[in-house]
Design a protein around this motif. Structure first.
Motif, PDB file in Angstrom:
ATOM      1  N   ALA A  82       0.857  -1.190   0.000  1.00 22.49           N
ATOM      2  CA  ALA A  82       0.000   0.000   0.000  1.00 22.49           C
ATOM      3  C   ALA A  82       0.882   1.225   0.000  1.00 22.49           C
ATOM      4  O   ALA A  82       1.915   1.269   0.675  1.00 22.49           O
ATOM      5  N   GLY A  83       0.465   2.241  -0.748  1.00 23.01           N
ATOM      6  CA  GLY A  83       1.208   3.486  -0.819  1.00 23.01           C
ATOM      7  C   GLY A  83       0.491   4.652  -0.190  1.00 23.01           C
ATOM      8  O   GLY A  83       0.963   5.787  -0.231  1.00 23.01           O
ATOM      9  N   CYS A  84      -0.664   4.380   0.422  1.00 27.69           N
ATOM     10  CA  CYS A  84      -1.416   5.413   1.122  1.00 27.69           C
ATOM     11  C   CYS A  84      -2.409   4.738   2.056  1.00 27.69           C
ATOM     12  O   CYS A  84      -2.587   3.518   2.018  1.00 27.69           O
ATOM     13  N   SER A  85      -3.063   5.535   2.883  1.00 23.90           N
ATOM     14  CA  SER A  85      -3.978   4.979   3.879  1.00 23.90           C
ATOM     15  C   SER A  85      -5.083   4.163   3.229  1.00 23.90           C
ATOM     16  O   SER A  85      -5.385   3.045   3.650  1.00 23.90           O
ATOM     17  N   TYR A  86      -5.700   4.725   2.192  1.00 23.82           N
ATOM     18  CA  TYR A  86      -6.751   4.027   1.468  1.00 23.82           C
ATOM     19  C   TYR A  86      -6.194   3.589   0.119  1.00 23.82           C
ATOM     20  O   TYR A  86      -6.102   4.381  -0.799  1.00 23.82           O
ATOM     21  N   ASP A  87      -5.772   2.358   0.056  1.00 24.10           N
ATOM     22  CA  ASP A  87      -5.230   1.786  -1.170  1.00 24.10           C
ATOM     23  C   ASP A  87      -5.874   0.419  -1.352  1.00 24.10           C
ATOM     24  O   ASP A  87      -6.324  -0.204  -0.388  1.00 24.10           O
ATOM     25  N   ARG A  88      -5.916  -0.038  -2.587  1.00 20.23           N
ATOM     26  CA  ARG A  88      -6.576  -1.308  -2.874  1.00 20.23           C
ATOM     27  C   ARG A  88      -5.934  -2.464  -2.113  1.00 20.23           C
ATOM     28  O   ARG A  88      -4.722  -2.478  -1.886  1.00 20.23           O
ATOM     29  N   LEU A  89      -6.755  -3.443  -1.783  1.00 18.21           N
ATOM     30  CA  LEU A  89      -6.272  -4.631  -1.089  1.00 18.21           C
ATOM     31  C   LEU A  89      -5.723  -5.672  -2.056  1.00 18.21           C
ATOM     32  O   LEU A  89      -4.764  -6.393  -1.742  1.00 18.21           O
ATOM     33  N   GLU A  90      -6.322  -5.776  -3.264  1.00 15.75           N
ATOM     34  CA  GLU A  90      -5.958  -6.850  -4.197  1.00 15.75           C
ATOM     35  C   GLU A  90      -4.471  -6.900  -4.545  1.00 15.75           C
ATOM     36  O   GLU A  90      -3.887  -7.996  -4.597  1.00 15.75           O
ATOM     37  N   PRO A  91      -3.792  -5.762  -4.795  1.00 12.50           N
ATOM     38  CA  PRO A  91      -2.362  -5.854  -5.115  1.00 12.50           C
ATOM     39  C   PRO A  91      -1.526  -6.456  -3.995  1.00 12.50           C
ATOM     40  O   PRO A  91      -0.547  -7.155  -4.261  1.00 12.50           O
ATOM     41  N   ALA A  92      -1.911  -6.194  -2.744  1.00 10.77           N
ATOM     42  CA  ALA A  92      -1.173  -6.765  -1.621  1.00 10.77           C
ATOM     43  C   ALA A  92      -1.358  -8.278  -1.570  1.00 10.77           C
ATOM     44  O   ALA A  92      -0.398  -9.034  -1.336  1.00 10.77           O
ATOM     45  N   ILE A  93      -2.586  -8.724  -1.788  1.00  9.41           N
ATOM     46  CA  ILE A  93      -2.846 -10.168  -1.820  1.00  9.41           C
ATOM     47  C   ILE A  93      -2.061 -10.809  -2.953  1.00  9.41           C
ATOM     48  O   ILE A  93      -1.467 -11.886  -2.796  1.00  9.41           O
ATOM     49  N   GLU A  94      -2.037 -10.154  -4.087  1.00  7.15           N
ATOM     50  CA  GLU A  94      -1.285 -10.658  -5.235  1.00  7.15           C
ATOM     51  C   GLU A  94       0.204 -10.784  -4.903  1.00  7.15           C
ATOM     52  O   GLU A  94       0.865 -11.766  -5.286  1.00  7.15           O
ATOM     53  N   LEU A  95       0.739  -9.823  -4.178  1.00  2.00           N
ATOM     54  CA  LEU A  95       2.150  -9.858  -3.816  1.00  2.00           C
ATOM     55  C   LEU A  95       2.488 -11.035  -2.919  1.00  2.00           C
ATOM     56  O   LEU A  95       3.493 -11.724  -3.130  1.00  2.00           O
ATOM     57  N   VAL A  96       1.657 -11.276  -1.885  1.00  2.30           N
ATOM     58  CA  VAL A  96       1.993 -12.368  -0.964  1.00  2.30           C
ATOM     59  C   VAL A  96       1.721 -13.730  -1.590  1.00  2.30           C
ATOM     60  O   VAL A  96       2.363 -14.722  -1.215  1.00  2.30           O
ATOM     61  N   GLU A  97       0.815 -13.787  -2.541  1.00  2.00           N
ATOM     62  CA  GLU A  97       0.499 -15.076  -3.165  1.00  2.00           C
ATOM     63  C   GLU A  97       1.435 -15.406  -4.325  1.00  2.00           C
ATOM     64  O   GLU A  97       1.834 -16.566  -4.490  1.00  2.00           O
TER      65      GLU A  97
END
Length: 449
Positions: free
Chosen positions: A10-25
């Motif tokens: 995440a690059g800000c307080s309100y950022d999408r969740l999907e890219p983070a899930i994609e990164l860990v998976e």
């Protein structure tokens, strides 16, 4: 050669969740960083904490932890985040609660504290604030928060002591990335190239999707594909300090020379003197080299020394803004909007509103550049215009007078007005002071589940 992969979730307080899930998976990463604080963010979080002592951390903390915690633990990915914001202790409590609910065990969580000096500002009342040129003691406003931009040392120590998750309040954005690198490679501030490169890595990644094409794309000029599934960046750094920037294969956006160059210049003043708590870095010899599609090699950043001061972000209640908007459609929309603006300005004088600063904007005509562009390029007739009026006041009551005059237009304004909105909001302003590093003591607290 040892290599470490770190992703930005995440690059800000309100950022999408999907890219983070994609990164860990699918990112094959060792660390995921959630960088979620901006200048005003922590002051807003402090206000939330004052209203509810159990709050004050980043609002998306729970969703992010529920989204990635199990997979991160399974893949051995460590989490570094400043989502603790104004209340790191409450953030840790929530993370531990989620871990227990998900039956995740053998998890060590560290909390870094010491950045909040709100109750210690009396000793700094004679220091001049950057923006206002007044001393802190001359500030005629209620101070909401004062937080030091801490460096990477405590993050490194927490990781050295086996932390799987490190939660901080206000640390410098790049420190979230520099800390893991110092831990992994044993680098110190004396390793000038390696720390310079680590700082550059953090600077490039800290805004998440910006370096992969978000906040970059401009149709027809800078086209970027698949922004709706924009991937977040990954950096792979080796023991020489050189690193590549990439993203998950198949994700949207791009990692290219043009996105990297633009992000390098984002939010810096002097590229030869980029000041962070751990290093003053020279970016002027940085070189980007496209190795393959969505893979860019980065070299050339070097530290020129260590600052002996910390920046402190001071948030204070400055004023109120009363504002409102109303839309007009049709070829006569601009003249009708101008009549409304004239009515409101005259009405505010009649009701005696005390306004320090007042502004009228015609959205769709001159709201961004005023007359510099609109007088030369705008058409004589407009199909639609949205009028916005706003005023800055010292009191809520005066700001409310502005908002009310917008509401009165429903029956007292010209024909065809629609979509009237009005509001009053308190304005949190930000100032900065510089204090000696020796004044600050950081603490690290550990929990295990």
């Amino acid at each position: 050669m040892k290599k470490v992969r770190i992703g930005c979730g995440a690059g800000c307080s309100y950022d999408r969740l999907e890219p983070a899930i994609e990164l860990v998976e699918r990112g094959d990463i060792d660390y995921i960083v959630f960088e979620c604080l901006a200048e005003r963010t922590i002051a807003n979080n402090q206000q939330q904490k004052l209203k509810d002592p159990s709050k004050g951390y980043t609002p998306m903390l729970e969703a992010r932890m529920r989204g990635i915690l199990r997979q991160a633990k399974k893949n051995g990915i460590k989490i570094i985040t400043n989502m603790g914001a104004a209340n790191p202790n409450a953030a840790v409590e929530l993370i531990l609660k989620i871990a227990k609910e998900m039956n995740i065990v053998n998890l060590k969580v560290a909390m870094v504290s010491g950045d909040d000096i709100t109750n210690e500002l009396d000793k700094y009342k004679d220091i001049v604030m950057w923006q206002s040129k007044k001393t802190l003691g001359e500030l005629d406003a209620e101070i909401i928060s004062a937080n030091v931009y801490l460096g990477a040392e405590a993050i490194r120590e927490a990781l050295n002591n086996g932390a799987d998750i490190v939660v901080t309040g206000r640390v410098a954005d790049v420190a979230l990335f520099v800390g893991p690198m110092m831990h992994e490679f044993g680098w110190t501030e004396n390793d000038l190239y390696e720390i310079g490169q680590s700082t550059l890595l953090g600077h490039l990644l800290e805004c998440g999707g910006q370096i992969t094409g978000g906040y970059f794309a401009d149709p027809g000029y800078k086209d970027v594909e698949n922004l709706h599934i924009l991937g977040h960046p990954i950096a792979e750094i080796d023991e020489t300090g050189n690193f590549i920037v990439t993203k998950v294969k198949g994700s949207g956006g791009e990692v290219s020379l043009r996105t990297c160059k633009e992000q390098l210049l984002y939010e810096i003043t002097d590229p030869s003197c980029y000041i962070t708590p751990n290093a003053i870095v020279d970016f002027t010899n940085v070189v980007f080299k496209q190795m393959e599609k969505d893979v860019v090699l980065v070299t050339g950043a070097v530290s020129r020394g260590i600052p002996y001061t910390y920046k402190v972000n001071v948030g204070y209640s400055d004023c109120y803004i009363g504002e409102g908007e109303v839309s007009f459609g049709g070829l006569n929309s601009l003249p009708r909007a101008k009549i409304c603006a004239d009515i409101i300005e005259k009405r505010l004088k009649i009701v005696g509103a005390n306004i320090d600063e007042y502004r009228t904007d015609y959205i769709g005509y001159n709201s961004l550049y005023k007359t510099n562009i609109s007088d030369n390029f705008a058409p004589e007739e407009h199909s639609e215009i949205r009028l916005r009026v706003s005023g800055r006041t010292k009191t809520f009551e005066d700001a409310m007078l502005i908002a009310q005059e917008l509401d009165y237009l429903y029956t007292n304004g010209p024909a065809g007005s629609s979509g009237i909105e009005s509001r009053v909001r308190q304005v949190l302003s930000i100032g900065a002071i510089i204090i000696p590093k020796d004044d600050i003591n950081t603490e690290i607290t550990y929990w295990e589940v």
